[in-house]
Design an enzyme around this catalytic site. Sequence first.
Site, PDB file in Angstrom:
ATOM      1  N   GLU A  44      -6.857 -12.520  -3.728  1.00 29.65           N
ATOM      2  CA  GLU A  44      -5.663 -11.931  -4.350  1.00 29.65           C
ATOM      3  C   GLU A  44      -4.379 -12.431  -3.689  1.00 29.65           C
ATOM      4  O   GLU A  44      -3.386 -12.662  -4.357  1.00 29.65           O
ATOM      5  CB  GLU A  44      -5.722 -10.391  -4.312  1.00 29.65           C
ATOM      6  N   TYR A 127       0.125  -4.035  -5.681  1.00 23.71           N
ATOM      7  CA  TYR A 127      -0.804  -4.764  -6.552  1.00 23.71           C
ATOM      8  C   TYR A 127      -2.081  -5.140  -5.795  1.00 23.71           C
ATOM      9  O   TYR A 127      -3.200  -4.875  -6.244  1.00 23.71           O
ATOM     10  CB  TYR A 127      -0.141  -6.038  -7.119  1.00 23.71           C
ATOM     11  N   ASP A 145       0.578  -6.522 -11.841  1.00 22.36           N
ATOM     12  CA  ASP A 145       1.449  -7.654 -11.512  1.00 22.36           C
ATOM     13  C   ASP A 145       2.138  -8.114 -12.799  1.00 22.36           C
ATOM     14  O   ASP A 145       2.065  -7.427 -13.826  1.00 22.36           O
ATOM     15  CB  ASP A 145       0.646  -8.785 -10.840  1.00 22.36           C
TER      16      ASP A 145
END
Length: 386
Positions: A44, A127, A145
């Site tokens: 991520e 996020y 996001d």
Amino acid sequence: MTALHSQESLNAYYTENLLAWYRRGNRSLPWRMNRDPYRIWISEIMLQQTRVETVIPYFNRFMDKFPTVEALANAPEEEVLKAWEGLGYYSRARNLQAAARELVQDYDGVMPNDPEAVRGLKGIGPYTAGAILSIAYERPEPAVDGNVMRVLSRFFLLEDDIAKPSARVKIEKLARSLIPEGGAGDFNQGLMELGATVCTPKSPHCLTCPVMERCGARLEGRVDELPVKSKAKPPRPEARVAALAFDDAGRVLIRRRPESGLLAGLWELPHALLPAGSKEGAPTASLPVPAGAPGYPAADAAALAAELAAADGLRLVPEAWLTDAEHTFSHLRWDMRVFRSRLAPGAGAALPPGYAWMAAGEEALYPFPNLFVKLLQAFGPSAFVR
Ligand code: SF4
């Protein structure tokens, strides 16, 4: 049907169809092979501002090099930055390592299953925390996001400006309300997958979309209008001059950036910001241009020598203009003019602090930002010994 019921039914339709679509089949990506929070976290962070295809080889190499939180925490910082070289936004790599150290020190090297603790780790925003907690631990946390804001704005016909924090808060609330019990990880990944493969920024593939039947933007013909996003300020240009200086052994002079700030801790060619108004027009001849020849930007060369002497005490003689290069950060653009240079006679053997000579083949020892990777590939010591 009341408005409340119709909203509930719309939400249920969305959740059910998106989840079923994601579970029917999705892209096989290396970080999806299990639900290890460490892998999810690294992926991520890498995926922020970076395309999946670019991330895959970086992710695989990173996992080979730092397979555990402990391995990352204990690695020399320069090795971590080297593994990140070319991905940009290097503070991500430094924060990753800082958070890995926090995990080892405070959580036995295990990502906590606790939203507040995860959000408290360096470099982990709402996020990323939502993605880790939902995918690894099935916590019903939203992961919103820009992609998710786009797909939800279109389906639910939201006209809020997604560049504004208030829109994010609203969409996070909506996303949280859509998460199905026991399916947080798949649902959040479904949203990400839809944004990446179907509800793309330009020309979305509405005809293959699992939620097309009730998509507000499609039904009202407003797909191209949504999401609403005000334009960011363009990056501020900075005119810079850089030196590509060699010694008699063919080694190139490099410099380490300070420990904090932009590109912290990375290596670079020595360069300086030109005083305002001093940049000359583009040189007219192709390289190399000898000093004094037409097209030789003499004032820029003089500024390079003067600025590096003032800032670092480096005594340098620019000899010829080599090339111009450009690098854009989110808020800033470097317009860089590069001069082939040498140290001034009598400059002494000792280099200023933070400087080093790099020989051909030693590039792997020093992490560089992309701009300098390219310049060194074209003009550095190894370019001449291939
Ligand atoms: S129908 Fe089109 S605009 Fe609507 S969510 Fe699907 S891809 Fe996006």
